[in-house]
Design a protein around this motif. Structure first.
Motif, PDB file in Angstrom:
ATOM      1  N   SER A  55       0.850  -1.184   0.000  1.00 39.65           N
ATOM      2  CA  SER A  55       0.000   0.000   0.000  1.00 39.65           C
ATOM      3  C   SER A  55       0.882   1.228   0.000  1.00 39.65           C
ATOM      4  O   SER A  55       1.932   1.256   0.647  1.00 39.65           O
ATOM      5  N   GLN A  56       0.444   2.260  -0.720  1.00 39.37           N
ATOM      6  CA  GLN A  56       1.242   3.473  -0.842  1.00 39.37           C
ATOM      7  C   GLN A  56       0.322   4.683  -0.877  1.00 39.37           C
ATOM      8  O   GLN A  56      -0.734   4.650  -1.500  1.00 39.37           O
ATOM      9  N   VAL A  57       0.720   5.734  -0.174  1.00 43.69           N
ATOM     10  CA  VAL A  57       0.017   7.018  -0.211  1.00 43.69           C
ATOM     11  C   VAL A  57       1.013   8.057  -0.698  1.00 43.69           C
ATOM     12  O   VAL A  57       2.155   8.102  -0.224  1.00 43.69           O
ATOM     13  N   GLY A  58       0.601   8.867  -1.660  1.00 41.78           N
ATOM     14  CA  GLY A  58       1.504   9.876  -2.198  1.00 41.78           C
ATOM     15  C   GLY A  58       0.748  11.079  -2.726  1.00 41.78           C
ATOM     16  O   GLY A  58      -0.485  11.112  -2.741  1.00 41.78           O
ATOM     17  N   ILE A  59       1.499  12.055  -3.163  1.00 39.17           N
ATOM     18  CA  ILE A  59       0.949  13.265  -3.765  1.00 39.17           C
ATOM     19  C   ILE A  59       1.236  13.198  -5.265  1.00 39.17           C
ATOM     20  O   ILE A  59       2.365  12.927  -5.675  1.00 39.17           O
ATOM     21  N   GLY A  60       0.214  13.458  -6.077  1.00 41.26           N
ATOM     22  CA  GLY A  60       0.374  13.412  -7.521  1.00 41.26           C
ATOM     23  C   GLY A  60       1.341  14.469  -8.015  1.00 41.26           C
ATOM     24  O   GLY A  60       1.283  15.626  -7.594  1.00 41.26           O
ATOM     25  N   VAL A  61       2.257  14.048  -8.874  1.00 38.40           N
ATOM     26  CA  VAL A  61       3.221  14.972  -9.480  1.00 38.40           C
ATOM     27  C   VAL A  61       3.198  14.781 -10.996  1.00 38.40           C
ATOM     28  O   VAL A  61       2.795  13.733 -11.505  1.00 38.40           O
ATOM     29  N   VAL A  62       3.635  15.802 -11.703  1.00 38.37           N
ATOM     30  CA  VAL A  62       3.745  15.747 -13.153  1.00 38.37           C
ATOM     31  C   VAL A  62       5.013  14.972 -13.501  1.00 38.37           C
ATOM     32  O   VAL A  62       6.084  15.253 -12.963  1.00 38.37           O
ATOM     33  N   SER A  63       4.886  14.016 -14.395  1.00 36.55           N
ATOM     34  CA  SER A  63       6.042  13.219 -14.796  1.00 36.55           C
ATOM     35  C   SER A  63       7.068  14.098 -15.493  1.00 36.55           C
ATOM     36  O   SER A  63       6.735  14.820 -16.431  1.00 36.55           O
ATOM     37  N   PRO A  64       8.331  14.034 -15.066  1.00 35.90           N
ATOM     38  CA  PRO A  64       9.359  14.842 -15.719  1.00 35.90           C
ATOM     39  C   PRO A  64       9.586  14.466 -17.180  1.00 35.90           C
ATOM     40  O   PRO A  64       9.974  15.295 -17.984  1.00 35.90           O
ATOM     41  N   ASP A  65       9.310  13.194 -17.537  1.00 29.65           N
ATOM     42  CA  ASP A  65       9.548  12.780 -18.922  1.00 29.65           C
ATOM     43  C   ASP A  65       8.250  12.462 -19.672  1.00 29.65           C
ATOM     44  O   ASP A  65       8.278  11.949 -20.784  1.00 29.65           O
ATOM     45  N   GLY A  66       7.109  12.739 -19.071  1.00 31.09           N
ATOM     46  CA  GLY A  66       5.830  12.551 -19.738  1.00 31.09           C
ATOM     47  C   GLY A  66       5.301  11.130 -19.761  1.00 31.09           C
ATOM     48  O   GLY A  66       4.298  10.861 -20.405  1.00 31.09           O
ATOM     49  N   ILE A  70      -0.156   7.628 -13.523  1.00 32.78           N
ATOM     50  CA  ILE A  70      -0.296   8.170 -12.170  1.00 32.78           C
ATOM     51  C   ILE A  70       1.115   8.237 -11.583  1.00 32.78           C
ATOM     52  O   ILE A  70       1.686   7.226 -11.187  1.00 32.78           O
ATOM     53  N   ASN A  71       1.677   9.425 -11.571  1.00 31.48           N
ATOM     54  CA  ASN A  71       3.011   9.617 -10.998  1.00 31.48           C
ATOM     55  C   ASN A  71       2.831  10.307  -9.653  1.00 31.48           C
ATOM     56  O   ASN A  71       2.037  11.231  -9.534  1.00 31.48           O
ATOM     57  N   ASN A  72       3.561   9.844  -8.643  1.00 28.56           N
ATOM     58  CA  ASN A  72       3.409  10.487  -7.351  1.00 28.56           C
ATOM     59  C   ASN A  72       4.677  10.457  -6.521  1.00 28.56           C
ATOM     60  O   ASN A  72       5.565   9.649  -6.736  1.00 28.56           O
ATOM     61  N   PHE A  73       4.705  11.380  -5.572  1.00 34.43           N
ATOM     62  CA  PHE A  73       5.775  11.473  -4.592  1.00 34.43           C
ATOM     63  C   PHE A  73       5.294  10.702  -3.371  1.00 34.43           C
ATOM     64  O   PHE A  73       4.299  11.059  -2.745  1.00 34.43           O
ATOM     65  N   THR A  74       5.983   9.620  -3.029  1.00 35.04           N
ATOM     66  CA  THR A  74       5.539   8.748  -1.952  1.00 35.04           C
ATOM     67  C   THR A  74       5.705   9.402  -0.588  1.00 35.04           C
ATOM     68  O   THR A  74       6.783   9.886  -0.241  1.00 35.04           O
ATOM     69  N   LEU A  75       4.625   9.394   0.180  1.00 34.47           N
ATOM     70  CA  LEU A  75       4.653   9.864   1.559  1.00 34.47           C
ATOM     71  C   LEU A  75       4.735   8.702   2.537  1.00 34.47           C
ATOM     72  O   LEU A  75       5.389   8.790   3.574  1.00 34.47           O
ATOM     73  N   TRP A  76       4.061   7.629   2.216  1.00 31.14           N
ATOM     74  CA  TRP A  76       3.937   6.503   3.131  1.00 31.14           C
ATOM     75  C   TRP A  76       3.833   5.223   2.332  1.00 31.14           C
ATOM     76  O   TRP A  76       3.158   5.193   1.299  1.00 31.14           O
ATOM     77  N   TYR A  77       4.495   4.173   2.790  1.00 33.84           N
ATOM     78  CA  TYR A  77       4.473   2.881   2.116  1.00 33.84           C
ATOM     79  C   TYR A  77       4.338   1.811   3.192  1.00 33.84           C
ATOM     80  O   TYR A  77       4.995   1.888   4.235  1.00 33.84           O
ATOM     81  N   ALA A  78       3.497   0.832   2.961  1.00 38.63           N
ATOM     82  CA  ALA A  78       3.344  -0.277   3.912  1.00 38.63           C
ATOM     83  C   ALA A  78       3.263  -1.583   3.132  1.00 38.63           C
ATOM     84  O   ALA A  78       2.798  -1.615   1.990  1.00 38.63           O
ATOM     85  N   THR A  79       3.715  -2.638   3.758  1.00 36.28           N
ATOM     86  CA  THR A  79       3.695  -3.955   3.133  1.00 36.28           C
ATOM     87  C   THR A  79       3.591  -5.036   4.203  1.00 36.28           C
ATOM     88  O   THR A  79       4.030  -4.838   5.342  1.00 36.28           O
TER      89      THR A  79
END
Length: 108
Positions: A55-66, A70-79
């Motif tokens: 599971s991952q929670v993140g904030i959506g970001v614009v892909s640098p290379d297009g 769904i590209n995101n900056f991960t805030l939290w990750y669980a497994t």
């Protein structure tokens, strides 16, 4: 697999995402992304680990290379896999071992 996207205040997103990343969304709202997947098997360092939930929670970001949808900056990750969590931590990705993590799909 599930991926959900919701709106959040731009100021709150900018407070946790480094300035080098362009936020996805618009001037009034950034995007928070929640993903969860149940995998039949994963490999860590080339070794099969068997069934795992991530599971991952993140904030959506614009892909640098297009690329990507769904590209995101991960805030939290669980497994549910201890070794995966440890390896992610070693790679500077904050990961939590959560053996109680569950994922179910209601098809009704």
């Amino acid at each position: 697999e599930f991926a959900g996207i919701g709106d959040m205040p731009v100021a709150a997103a900018r407070a946790v995402v480094p300035s080098g990343f362009a936020l996805a969304g618009d001037a009034s709202a950034a995007q928070i992304v929640v993903r969860v997947a149940s995998c039949q098997d994963i490999a860590v360092l080339g070794r099969s680990r068997g069934p795992v939930i991530v599971s991952q929670v993140g904030i959506g970001v614009v892909s640098p290379d297009g690329t990507g949808d769904i590209n995101n900056f991960t805030l939290w990750y669980a497994t549910t896999d201890l070794e995966l969590a440890a390896r992610l931590d070693t790679a500077a990705i904050a990961a939590q071992f959560a053996p109680e993590l569950a994922f179910a799909v209601d098809r009704s």
